[in-house]
Design a protein around this motif. Sequence first.
Motif, short mmCIF file in Angstrom:
data_model
loop_
_atom_site.label_atom_id
_atom_site.label_comp_id
_atom_site.label_asym_id
_atom_site.label_seq_id
_atom_site.Cartn_x
_atom_site.Cartn_y
_atom_site.Cartn_z
N GLY A 10 0.81 -1.21 0.00
CA GLY A 10 0.00 0.00 0.00
C GLY A 10 0.84 1.25 0.00
N ARG A 11 1.97 1.21 0.74
CA ARG A 11 2.84 2.37 0.78
C ARG A 11 3.49 2.62 -0.57
N VAL A 12 3.92 1.52 -1.21
CA VAL A 12 4.54 1.64 -2.54
C VAL A 12 3.52 2.16 -3.54
N ASP A 13 2.30 1.60 -3.52
CA ASP A 13 1.26 2.03 -4.45
C ASP A 13 0.91 3.51 -4.23
N GLY A 14 0.85 3.92 -2.95
CA GLY A 14 0.54 5.31 -2.67
C GLY A 14 1.61 6.24 -3.18
N ARG A 15 2.87 5.83 -3.03
CA ARG A 15 3.98 6.64 -3.51
C ARG A 15 3.94 6.75 -5.03
N THR A 16 3.65 5.63 -5.68
CA THR A 16 3.57 5.63 -7.14
C THR A 16 2.44 6.53 -7.62
N ALA A 17 1.30 6.46 -6.95
CA ALA A 17 0.16 7.30 -7.33
C ALA A 17 0.49 8.78 -7.16
N ARG A 18 1.17 9.12 -6.08
CA ARG A 18 1.55 10.53 -5.86
C ARG A 18 2.52 11.00 -6.93
N ALA A 19 3.46 10.13 -7.30
CA ALA A 19 4.42 10.48 -8.35
C ALA A 19 3.72 10.70 -9.68
N GLU A 20 2.73 9.85 -9.97
CA GLU A 20 1.99 9.99 -11.23
C GLU A 20 1.18 11.29 -11.23
N ARG A 21 0.59 11.63 -10.07
CA ARG A 21 -0.16 12.88 -9.98
C ARG A 21 0.75 14.09 -10.16
#
Length: 203
Positions: free
Chosen positions: A8-19
């Motif tokens: 979940g932490r990795v996915d959240g970081r990836t989503a923030r980077a994409e945003r």
Amino acid sequence: MSRVEAPGRVDGRTARAERTRAAIVEAHLALISEGDLRPTGERIAERAGISLRTLWTNFKDMETLFEASGDEVLRQQDAAYRPIPSTLPLAKRVDAFCRQRARLLQLIAPSARAAQMREPVSEQLHRNRLKHVDRVRDEVGQLFAAELAQAGPGRDQLVHALVAASMWPAWSMLRDGLGLGVDQARAVMARTVAALLADPAAR
């Protein structure tokens, strides 16, 4: 023992980077659409609400930003594109093709003007333009397949002429060089395309 991060932490970081990357691209294109055809990294970062360091963490240079922005322009074109039935009579196909080309060219006008200024020193902007050329060439090949089949040895020449008549440089000449309105410029494009297809074997 190596530390393993929770998914979940990795996915959240990836989503923030994409945003963040999306916000940078949006800021870049917004500045261009407002007339800032050569926005600096500082102006892009300020518009995106991030630091300059964050900008260059997400994009290593302007070339990688040009690539991402070019992909977004293509995505916008894809969203606005409407297939034209190849079974329509030639006159209706020409009219629909030119109406759509005019609409899409107006959509990309700001980014196309900006790219014109920097393309001589940007390999990425040149690659971006070739993607647009390939798309129009494919559309011409499918929409006017029957007429192109009649062109014989002159098929490639006819395709080149049709693509050249319906791309940004020709549109820019009509709109910016000759000062024509959108409807006038579209009518000239339609007249050119119709003339080219009236006698496909001519060369």
